[in-house]
Structure formats: structure tokens, C-alpha cells
Design an enzyme around this catalytic site. Structure first.
Site, PDB file in Angstrom:
ATOM      1  N   LEU A 180     113.769  44.293  57.731  1.00  9.64           N
ATOM      2  CA  LEU A 180     112.562  45.116  57.802  1.00  9.64           C
ATOM      3  C   LEU A 180     112.182  45.476  59.223  1.00  9.64           C
ATOM      4  O   LEU A 180     111.461  46.435  59.469  1.00  9.64           O
ATOM      5  CB  LEU A 180     111.389  44.378  57.136  1.00  9.64           C
ATOM      6  N   PHE A 185     108.465  36.992  67.094  1.00  8.31           N
ATOM      7  CA  PHE A 185     108.912  35.756  66.453  1.00  8.31           C
ATOM      8  C   PHE A 185     110.420  35.787  66.222  1.00  8.31           C
ATOM      9  O   PHE A 185     111.116  34.793  66.401  1.00  8.31           O
ATOM     10  CB  PHE A 185     108.173  35.588  65.119  1.00  8.31           C
ATOM     11  N   ASP A 299      96.714  38.820  68.667  1.00  3.96           N
ATOM     12  CA  ASP A 299      97.556  40.015  68.687  1.00  3.96           C
ATOM     13  C   ASP A 299      97.225  40.916  67.498  1.00  3.96           C
ATOM     14  O   ASP A 299      98.119  41.387  66.793  1.00  3.96           O
ATOM     15  CB  ASP A 299      99.036  39.626  68.663  1.00  3.96           C
TER      16      ASP A 299
END
Length: 483
Positions: A180, A185, A299
Site C-alpha cells: 500500500l 515505520f 504527526d
């Protein structure tokens, strides 16, 4: 709650609770309704509410009782000595009990149920108190079997664990077809479990400095966060050096996929956009005030607002380094959010971060949702201001209607849109102390009273200078200010 029953008992028995509950006995103003007090609660969703800051609790109760549509009441600001009146009308949605810093509120009940409910509450509190004592004793005996041995660090951490083979099958061995995207991360994949459930799998990057112990502790904390406007963490997988997080899948991707695209933005009419603004606000309020740990997102941006199949917003990427104990005021981090356009001035310049920095990012989001334009990279032929400065200029010249995204067509509730612009500008004010808390934001979104006049926002016109300032703070100490 006592005095209520599941709308569909068969669904409830199978753990499908989304249909909610109905009253055991319908309300009847003519027969004399009353109120039952609940303590230590997260107050219900305030979308169908009304508030008055000048009324006391007694006046609030009287006003609610005199209106047959009023279903509950509470103080609107418990920190102000129990001042203000907050009334709910219609269904009571998203109530939670025994939350940290919970509040008191009063639920309207039919006269026939009042005696039964009060007796049940007394018995329930007695049983819970007794059970708590038993659990404390059991825990003490397990950790201190001889009365003095220290078994710290030997307790087993219970985590929702997925097997790596299960995730390999679900994602077709993490194929590019199922990828995706990729964030800070690591790479993100779509998967389908054997039973047909769609999931999103985030694989931690090999360059992450987070240790196994920290990863487990944080996942265990995040897994306890439950709110309809947060993406639900289903579990994790730890296999050798591989660390993965498994979330519910959001079929409509992220908010930026719609609002910044000329064609897709037409899908989001004003009612949908206003519901998205409200949902984000509710999710942030839960993170800041109502969750077990105080969570500062750090964020918040359009890319991190995911949309389910009904376009309900879910805040994502809120967990790995963003949870702090209630008394913690300072932390060192190597993961500083550096998304230009959403960073508050104090974070960009000095590395200072608080809940009010999240409020700033929320304000930017509101102005982006209303205008359909990004703050980062915004340009205008007649000035070099950011989107915030552009909105402020229109606001001061009483031309805010020109700021509205034209793709919404005639779906706009003009007073609601102009109120949202005003609220967005309140959130992006230069100094943290001038910005409202998310509690105040939610109240303002749910009311129709006049809003305060915002002060001038900080105009980031030189994005290169801002980027230089933010990157210098990557290794800095981030001080969490009490807001």
C-alpha cells in the site's frame, strides 16, 4: 448500562455491539422521569449537545428535566469548580466507564426504572470493590510468594500475537501487488486472513532503533486504546528480527487521497467533511484526555487520517513513540515528526511539544479540509503566504467565503463552514497558550455560539528555513508541556 438492553440480543451474544442498546422502559415526561448519576465516566459524543457556560449544575438539571428531548446532563467544565451546563439530546453515544480523569454525568431514566437502577448500581460498586481487593491480594502473592522476594521483570506479557506464516499467507508473501505504501515505520501491506477479514500489516524497518522490550511494552499499551475514530490495532508479530503491526484495514485509503484531488474531492460534500472534522476532534480528545495514557500524536496530517467504508475518519500512526505516563514531562526521542506544513512554530524552532502542538496540526487540517488545498507548497499569484496566512487574510477582510473549496458546490452550510474556518484559525495561533484545548474544540464544534476572535497565526513563508530548523531538532530533547 442498567436500565438498558441490547437492541438485538442475538447480535450482542455474538459480540456484534455496533447496533447499541435501547431503554428497557421508554421515557415518559408525564409520569415523572428522573436522573441517575454515573461517576468516573468518559462523557458521550457531543455532536447532539448544547452547552451554557454561565449555568450551575442545579440549573442544568432543571433545564434538562423541563425538556422532554433532553437525555442527560453534566458540567461542561469540571476544572472550573463544576461550572457550566452541558445537555445531550437523543442517543447517548460512546460512553466509557472507569477511565482516567473520568467525569460525572446524569442520565435520564423512566420513573419505573429509577429504584431498580439505583439498587443495581450500589450492588455493582460493592462487587467491583471486593473484586479489586481480591485481585490486589492475588497479584501480591504471585509476585511475593515468600513475602519479600523480588520477581520484577519475570511476569509474562500477554500480547495479541499473529504467526508470521499467517501474515505471509495473508499478504501473498508480502508481494508488491499488496503493498500500500511506505512510511517512517516501514512498508505497509494489505492482507486477507483465512476467514476473510481484511487487514493492514506494517513491517518495522530494519533501521529502527527500537528494542524488542520497548516494542512489546508499547504495543501492549496501544492495544488498550479503543475509540471509533482511532484505527484499531489487532495485534503484532515478533519473529526473529521481524516486528510487524496488524491493523484493521481502511478501504477508502487516507484523507489526502480525496481532498487534494480535483475530481475525487467532489465525493466529499460539506456534510461529509464536517463529520470528518468532528471525528478527528473526538479521536484527538480521547488521546489527550480520556485514554489510559496521555497520547500526543506528533504527526497529525491528512495522510494519517484513514477513512472506512462509510467515510468515518480514523487517526493512524499514533502509537510507537507517542505514549507517556500522566506525570511524565520530558523524553528523548530519535523519531521527531518532520512533516512540513503541520508542525507548530514552537516544535519547528525549539523542539517544544505538547498537546497544543497537536491542536495546531488539527487547525491546519481543518483549513485544508475546508479549502481543498495543502498548506505545504501552497502558492498564490499575489502573495507568498502559507495557506494559514491566506485564510487569515480572507478572515480579516470578511471574505472567508472565498476560501471555500468550490468542488463542494451548493452542499455548504455557510455558517457552519465559516465557523470551521474561525475554529481552524484559533487552533493555529502562534503561541500555545492562545490555542484552545481539544476539549474546548469539541464543545465549539457542537455548539452555535459566537467564537473568540483569533490572533494572527505564524506565517511560514520560507519553507527551506523551516525544514532546516526542524531537522536540527531530530536528536533533541522533546519537552512535553502540560497544556
Amino acid at each position: 448500562m442498567k436500565g438498558f438492553r441490547p437492541m438485538f440480543q442475538s447480535n450482542w451474544d455474538m459480540a456484534y455491539w455496533s447496533d447499541g442498546c435501547v431503554r428497557s422502559t421508554p421515557l415518559d415526561c408525564q409520569k415523572g422521569d428522573g436522573f441517575v448519576k454515573y461517576s468516573g465516566m468518559k462523557l458521550p459524543d457531543t455532536r447532539s449537545s448544547w452547552f451554557n457556560e454561565s449555568m450551575n449544575l442545579k440549573e442544568c438539571a432543571s433545564l434538562c428535566l423541563s425538556n422532554c428531548s433532553c437525555t442527560a446532563y453534566a458540567n461542561s467544565d469540571i476544572r472550573g469548580g463544576g461550572s457550566g451546563c452541558l445537555l445531550w439530546f437523543g442517543d447517548l453515544i460512546d460512553i466509557r466507564d472507569f477511565t482516567q480523569n473520568g467525569q460525572e454525568f446524569y442520565v435520564r431514566m423512566a420513573a419505573a426504572d429509577l429504584g431498580i437502577v439505583l439498587l443495581s448500581l450500589v450492588l455493582t460498586l460493592y462487587v467491583l470493590k471486593k473484586r479489586k481487593k481480591q485481585l490486589k491480594r492475588k497479584a501480591y502473592m504471585e509476585h511475593n510468594p515468600k513475602g519479600g522476594e523480588n520477581n520484577e521483570g519475570q511476569e509474562h506479557l500477554k500480547l495479541p500475537l499473529f504467526d508470521l506464516d499467517t501474515l505471509l499467507n495473508a499478504t501473498n508473501n508480502f508481494s508488491n501487488d499488496n503493498k500500500l505504501g511506505e512510511g517512517g515505520f516501514g512498508p505497509v501491506y494489505k492482507g486477507i486472513l483465512q476467514e476473510g477479514q481484511e487487514i493492514t500489516v506494517k513491517m518495522m524497518s530494519k533501521t529502527s532503533r527500537q528494542g524488542l522490550k520497548e516494542f512489546k511494552n508499547e504495543v501492549e499499551s496501544i492495544a488498550k486504546l479503543q475509540h471509533r475514530n482511532l484505527v484499531k490495532l489487532l495485534g503484532c508479530c515478533i519473529h526473529g528480527r521481524e516486528r510487524l503491526l496488524i491493523y484493521e484495514h481502511m478501504p477508502n485509503k487516507s484523507l489526502d487521497f480525496f481532498i487534494f484531488d480535483q475530481m475525487r474531492s467532489k465525493v466529499l460534500d460539506w456534510p461529509k467533511r464536517f463529520l470528518i472534522i468532528n471525528g478527528i476532534a473526538q479521536g484527538l480528545l480521547y488521546l489527550h484526555r480520556d485514554s489510559r495514557l496521555r497520547i500526543i500524536h506528533r504527526d497529525l496530517k491528512a495522510e494519517n487520517i484513514l477513512l472506512d467504508n462509510e467515510m468515518i475518519p480514523k487517526i493512524s500512526d499514533f502509537g510507537i513513540t507517542g505514549s507517556f505516563g500522566g506525570n511524565e514531562i520530558e523524553t528523548n526521542t530519535t523519531r521527531v515528526a518532520r512533516t512540513l506544513g503541520y508542525m507548530s512554530p514552537e516544535y519547528a524552532r525549539e523542539g517544544l511539544y505538547s498537546t497544543k502542538s497537536d491542536v495546531f496540526s488539527f487547525g491546519v487540517l481543518v483549513l485544508e479540509i475546508v479549502s481543498g488545498k495543502r498548506n505545504k507548497g501552497f502558492n498564490h499569484p499575489y502573495h507568498d503566504l502559507s495557506l494559514l496566512g491566506h485564510a487569515w487574510t480572507f478572515f480579516m477582510e470578511d471574505r472567508s467565503s472565498e476560501f471555500i473549496d468550490a468542488s463542494m458546490g451548493n452542499t455548504c452550510n455557510l455558517s457552519e463552514v465559516l465557523r470551521s474556518i474561525n475554529l481552524g484559525l484559533l487552533c493555529v495561533q502562534r503561541f500555545p497558550e492562545d490555542r484552545p484545548s481539544m476539549h474546548s474544540v469539541v464543545l465549539m464544534l457542537g455548539s452555535e455560539g459566537a467564537l473568540p476572535q483569533p490572533k494572527e497565526p505564524y506565517f511560514f513563508t520560507d519553507m527551506n528555513m523551516m525544514e532546516g530548523n526542524s531537522s536540527s531538532g531530530t536528536q533533541s530533547t522533546i519537552r512535553l508541556l502540560e497544556a
